[in-house]
Write a protein that holds these residues in place. Structure first.
Motif, PDB file in Angstrom:
ATOM      1  N   PRO A 292       0.801  -1.229   0.000  1.00  0.00           N
ATOM      2  CA  PRO A 292       0.000   0.000   0.000  1.00  0.00           C
ATOM      3  C   PRO A 292       0.833   1.277   0.000  1.00  0.00           C
ATOM      4  CG  PRO A 292      -0.918  -1.596   1.529  1.00  0.00           C
ATOM      5  CD  PRO A 292       0.393  -2.159   1.070  1.00  0.00           C
ATOM      6  N   ARG A 293       1.911   1.310   0.752  1.00  0.00           N
ATOM      7  CA  ARG A 293       2.724   2.517   0.856  1.00  0.00           C
ATOM      8  C   ARG A 293       3.514   2.780  -0.415  1.00  0.00           C
ATOM      9  NH1 ARG A 293       1.824  -0.529   4.790  1.00  0.00           N
ATOM     10  NH2 ARG A 293       1.355   0.159   6.908  1.00  0.00           N
ATOM     11  N   ASP A 294       4.059   1.707  -0.996  1.00  0.00           N
ATOM     12  CA  ASP A 294       4.798   1.857  -2.254  1.00  0.00           C
ATOM     13  C   ASP A 294       3.859   2.290  -3.381  1.00  0.00           C
ATOM     14  OD1 ASP A 294       7.242   1.111  -1.139  1.00  0.00           O
ATOM     15  OD2 ASP A 294       6.852  -1.008  -1.453  1.00  0.00           O
ATOM     16  N   GLY A 295       2.643   1.741  -3.383  1.00  0.00           N
ATOM     17  CA  GLY A 295       1.673   2.125  -4.403  1.00  0.00           C
ATOM     18  C   GLY A 295       1.253   3.578  -4.277  1.00  0.00           C
ATOM     19  N   LEU A 296       1.117   4.049  -3.038  1.00  0.00           N
ATOM     20  CA  LEU A 296       0.800   5.465  -2.817  1.00  0.00           C
ATOM     21  C   LEU A 296       1.922   6.341  -3.353  1.00  0.00           C
ATOM     22  CD1 LEU A 296      -0.977   7.680  -1.549  1.00  0.00           C
ATOM     23  CD2 LEU A 296       0.242   7.299   0.610  1.00  0.00           C
ATOM     24  N   MET A 297       3.154   5.915  -3.112  1.00  0.00           N
ATOM     25  CA  MET A 297       4.325   6.665  -3.579  1.00  0.00           C
ATOM     26  C   MET A 297       4.342   6.768  -5.104  1.00  0.00           C
ATOM     27  SD  MET A 297       8.320   5.512  -3.262  1.00  0.00           S
ATOM     28  CE  MET A 297       7.983   4.055  -4.270  1.00  0.00           C
ATOM     29  N   THR A 298       4.186   5.633  -5.771  1.00  0.00           N
ATOM     30  CA  THR A 298       4.245   5.650  -7.237  1.00  0.00           C
ATOM     31  C   THR A 298       3.030   6.381  -7.827  1.00  0.00           C
ATOM     32  OG1 THR A 298       3.218   3.454  -7.286  1.00  0.00           O
ATOM     33  CG2 THR A 298       5.618   3.546  -7.405  1.00  0.00           C
ATOM     34  N   GLY A 299       1.866   6.208  -7.184  1.00  0.00           N
ATOM     35  CA  GLY A 299       0.670   6.896  -7.661  1.00  0.00           C
ATOM     36  C   GLY A 299       0.801   8.408  -7.592  1.00  0.00           C
ATOM     37  N   LEU A 300       1.317   8.907  -6.475  1.00  0.00           N
ATOM     38  CA  LEU A 300       1.530  10.346  -6.331  1.00  0.00           C
ATOM     39  C   LEU A 300       2.593  10.837  -7.305  1.00  0.00           C
ATOM     40  CD1 LEU A 300       1.386  10.732  -2.438  1.00  0.00           C
ATOM     41  CD2 LEU A 300      -0.239  11.658  -4.104  1.00  0.00           C
ATOM     42  N   HIS A 301       3.606  10.003  -7.529  1.00  0.00           N
ATOM     43  CA  HIS A 301       4.656  10.363  -8.487  1.00  0.00           C
ATOM     44  C   HIS A 301       4.075  10.553  -9.887  1.00  0.00           C
ATOM     45  CE1 HIS A 301       8.138  10.104 -11.094  1.00  0.00           C
ATOM     46  NE2 HIS A 301       7.697   8.966 -11.586  1.00  0.00           N
ATOM     47  N   TYR A 302       3.261   9.599 -10.331  1.00  0.00           N
ATOM     48  CA  TYR A 302       2.672   9.692 -11.671  1.00  0.00           C
ATOM     49  C   TYR A 302       1.671  10.839 -11.761  1.00  0.00           C
ATOM     50  CZ  TYR A 302       4.712   5.108 -12.633  1.00  0.00           C
ATOM     51  OH  TYR A 302       5.583   4.060 -12.821  1.00  0.00           O
ATOM     52  N   LYS A 303       0.954  11.100 -10.676  1.00  0.00           N
ATOM     53  CA  LYS A 303      -0.088  12.124 -10.683  1.00  0.00           C
ATOM     54  C   LYS A 303       0.501  13.537 -10.645  1.00  0.00           C
ATOM     55  CE  LYS A 303      -4.676  12.537 -10.409  1.00  0.00           C
ATOM     56  NZ  LYS A 303      -5.609  11.859 -11.315  1.00  0.00           N
ATOM     57  N   THR A 304       1.587  13.718  -9.885  1.00  0.00           N
ATOM     58  CA  THR A 304       2.135  15.062  -9.671  1.00  0.00           C
ATOM     59  C   THR A 304       3.382  15.350 -10.491  1.00  0.00           C
ATOM     60  OG1 THR A 304       3.533  14.345  -7.816  1.00  0.00           O
ATOM     61  CG2 THR A 304       1.269  15.017  -7.310  1.00  0.00           C
ATOM     62  N   GLY A 305       4.085  14.296 -10.906  1.00  0.00           N
ATOM     63  CA  GLY A 305       5.343  14.505 -11.619  1.00  0.00           C
ATOM     64  C   GLY A 305       6.525  14.750 -10.702  1.00  0.00           C
ATOM     65  N   VAL A 306       6.286  14.772  -9.395  1.00  0.00           N
ATOM     66  CA  VAL A 306       7.369  14.948  -8.423  1.00  0.00           C
ATOM     67  C   VAL A 306       8.202  13.671  -8.369  1.00  0.00           C
ATOM     68  CG1 VAL A 306       7.916  15.415  -5.995  1.00  0.00           C
ATOM     69  CG2 VAL A 306       5.967  16.549  -7.086  1.00  0.00           C
ATOM     70  N   ARG A 307       9.507  13.823  -8.205  1.00  0.00           N
ATOM     71  CA  ARG A 307      10.401  12.669  -8.176  1.00  0.00           C
ATOM     72  C   ARG A 307       9.990  11.674  -7.093  1.00  0.00           C
ATOM     73  NH1 ARG A 307      16.435  15.431  -8.743  1.00  0.00           N
ATOM     74  NH2 ARG A 307      16.134  16.323 -10.843  1.00  0.00           N
ATOM     75  N   VAL A 308      10.215  10.391  -7.402  1.00  0.00           N
ATOM     76  CA  VAL A 308       9.825   9.320  -6.493  1.00  0.00           C
ATOM     77  C   VAL A 308      10.463   9.496  -5.117  1.00  0.00           C
ATOM     78  CG1 VAL A 308      10.003   6.848  -6.040  1.00  0.00           C
ATOM     79  CG2 VAL A 308       9.381   7.636  -8.313  1.00  0.00           C
ATOM     80  N   GLY A 309      11.757   9.793  -5.091  1.00  0.00           N
ATOM     81  CA  GLY A 309      12.459   9.942  -3.824  1.00  0.00           C
ATOM     82  C   GLY A 309      11.859  11.031  -2.956  1.00  0.00           C
ATOM     83  N   ARG A 310      11.486  12.140  -3.578  1.00  0.00           N
ATOM     84  CA  ARG A 310      10.902  13.249  -2.824  1.00  0.00           C
ATOM     85  C   ARG A 310       9.507  12.906  -2.333  1.00  0.00           C
ATOM     86  NH1 ARG A 310      12.734  18.441  -6.630  1.00  0.00           N
ATOM     87  NH2 ARG A 310      14.989  18.194  -6.282  1.00  0.00           N
ATOM     88  N   VAL A 311       8.750  12.208  -3.173  1.00  0.00           N
ATOM     89  CA  VAL A 311       7.410  11.779  -2.759  1.00  0.00           C
ATOM     90  C   VAL A 311       7.518  10.838  -1.558  1.00  0.00           C
ATOM     91  CG1 VAL A 311       5.366  10.454  -3.414  1.00  0.00           C
ATOM     92  CG2 VAL A 311       6.386  12.048  -5.045  1.00  0.00           C
ATOM     93  N   ARG A 312       8.411   9.869  -1.645  1.00  0.00           N
ATOM     94  CA  ARG A 312       8.573   8.902  -0.557  1.00  0.00           C
ATOM     95  C   ARG A 312       9.016   9.605   0.715  1.00  0.00           C
ATOM     96  NH1 ARG A 312       8.211   3.328  -0.294  1.00  0.00           N
ATOM     97  NH2 ARG A 312       8.349   2.776   1.890  1.00  0.00           N
TER      98      ARG A 312
END
Length: 235
Positions: A169-189
């Protein structure tokens, strides 16, 4: 002295085996889809590896809790919730996972079998670990617990990730926000982890040297574990 008995040769072999992987290896048990649970050798092997990986992941988290020197960020949140509710840490972990999964809906993320197994098995394994891991007042053993915990979470992550049955669930939230916002994965996490950690700390969850060591070493632990899996399966 023969090569077999030469300590330097063995050190080199261990160093090669423990070299971190930069990618997720393609293992024989990797699923073609996140709901691939058919019959056959690799299907059964995949299920066993998934459940084993998630179980030792949860036990690793429990080692950090028992050390009483600081939990991983999400368990800080779970512990904080448990301190302010009738729930134990395992049940609070389950609740947090379900709530995080609900955030997938607006992000149009789709769970897999591994996602649902992640929610149930890790929560149960944490609670089991808390009941069987002996408590200690010896500081050196507490630090050993921290490093065992980080290693187990790393190995567990590598095993369940390579099954290809869906992110947690947490990894999916991270990748989902990354795709939705365009913010880098590391920063989202990082942002997600800071929010979870901050809320958990405000609720009374345990912060400490264990939390800092986890944040510092967990990435390397996962990378090394993926490297070991890659080398073992490539033989």
């Amino acid at each position: 002295m023969s090569d077999k008995n030469n300590p330097s040769i063995w050190i080199q072999k261990i160093a090669i085996l423990l070299k971190p992987s930069r990618t997720i290896p393609h293992t024989p048990w990797r699923a073609d889809s996140t709901w691939s649970l058919g019959l056959g050798r690799y299907h059964l092997q995949r299920l066993i590896i998934l459940l084993f990986g998630l179980s030792i992941f949860g036990v690793g988290e429990a080692f950090l809790v028992v050390s009483s020197l600081g939990n991983s960020p999400w368990v800080v949140l779970s512990e904080g919730i448990s301190l302010n509710s009738p729930l134990n840490i395992g049940e609070a972990t389950f609740l947090v996972s379900v709530i995080v999964l609900l955030f997938w809906i607006p992000l149009r993320q789709k769970p897999g079998f591994g996602t649902l197994a992640n929610i149930v098995v890790i929560a149960a394994a944490i609670e089991l670990g808390l009941h069987v891991i002996p408590e200690t007042q010896i500081t050196s053993i507490k630090y050993i617990y921290i490093f065992i915990g980080i290693a187990l979470v790393g190995v567990g992550s590598a095993l369940y990730i390579t099954c290809g049955l869906g992110t947690g669930p947490r990894d999916g939230l991270m990748t989902g926000l990354h795709y939705k916002t365009g913010v880098r994965v590391g920063r989202v996490r990082l942002g997600i982890e800071i929010i979870a950690l901050s809320v958990g700390a405000l609720l009374g969850g345990s912060l400490g040297i264990g939390t800092a060591l986890f944040a510092l070493l967990i990435g390397q632990s996962v990378a090394i574990s993926l490297g070991v899996v890659e080398r073992i399966t490539s033989k």
